[in-house]
Design an enzyme around this catalytic site. Sequence first.
Site, PDB file in Angstrom:
ATOM      1  N   GLU A  91      34.936  43.965  26.094  1.00  0.00           N
ATOM      2  CA  GLU A  91      35.260  43.276  27.354  1.00  0.00           C
ATOM      3  C   GLU A  91      34.236  42.173  27.601  1.00  0.00           C
ATOM      4  O   GLU A  91      33.043  42.452  27.775  1.00  0.00           O
ATOM      5  CB  GLU A  91      35.236  44.275  28.509  1.00  0.00           C
ATOM      6  N   ARG A  93      30.819  36.140  33.760  1.00  0.00           N
ATOM      7  CA  ARG A  93      29.582  35.986  34.525  1.00  0.00           C
ATOM      8  C   ARG A  93      28.737  34.830  34.001  1.00  0.00           C
ATOM      9  O   ARG A  93      27.626  34.607  34.494  1.00  0.00           O
ATOM     10  CB  ARG A  93      28.766  37.289  34.489  1.00  0.00           C
ATOM     11  N   LYS A 126      39.807  51.314  36.686  1.00  0.00           N
ATOM     12  CA  LYS A 126      38.372  51.292  36.395  1.00  0.00           C
ATOM     13  C   LYS A 126      37.623  51.831  37.604  1.00  0.00           C
ATOM     14  O   LYS A 126      37.792  51.325  38.720  1.00  0.00           O
ATOM     15  CB  LYS A 126      37.929  49.861  36.100  1.00  0.00           C
TER      16      LYS A 126
END
Length: 218
Positions: free
Chosen positions: A45, A49, A133
Amino acid sequence: MLSLPPLLSSVIKGPSLLPIIQADTPHEAVAIAKAMQDGGIGSVEVVLRTRQALAAITAIRTALPDLLVGAGTVLSANDAKACKNAGAQFLVSPASTPTLLEAMINTGLPLAPGVATPSEVALAYEFGLRELKLFPAHLSGGIEMLKALSGVFQQVKFCPTGGVSQTNLAQFLALPNVFVAGGSWMSPSVMVKAQQWHQITALAADATAIANTTKSAA
């Protein structure tokens, strides 16, 4: 009624692990991904950011075609579309809102939207989603929270992320309502900065061994 995409669990490659990649450049992202793949990882993943996150997704897809590459930290409809256009094969978000859930579903990509409370689980459940999640897992109750949720939301499975580490990985993966575990412990920033790819491979190999042993015993 929205048409739901395939389940994330149906496309995950390799062990039940979803390590996070945060890279400043596409080249760095590929190096991290390659180190993880060498340790047995089949799915990663890339988190949104850094400025080069989207380019990193594309670069990994090109350099390592056998690796499943998704995007994390998806916060908006624009993020979801941009990630799909960059080549992301699944989407992960840290939180859930009706608008965000609808946008992620509409991409047609497998997804794991973020939840931290029973109400947020219920919201995703209303959208027909059954794989979520739990984030941040350690601050949201961790293993005990997952045990509590299992009795109420019996059809929902989780990807705990946040506070998952080599020391508690087996405990998380042993839970029947955990289908994969995520986190950044396999690529510490200090190792990335020092380009210690062999050490990242070793961490990935250790995690892979734990995951395979735990899931085979479940």
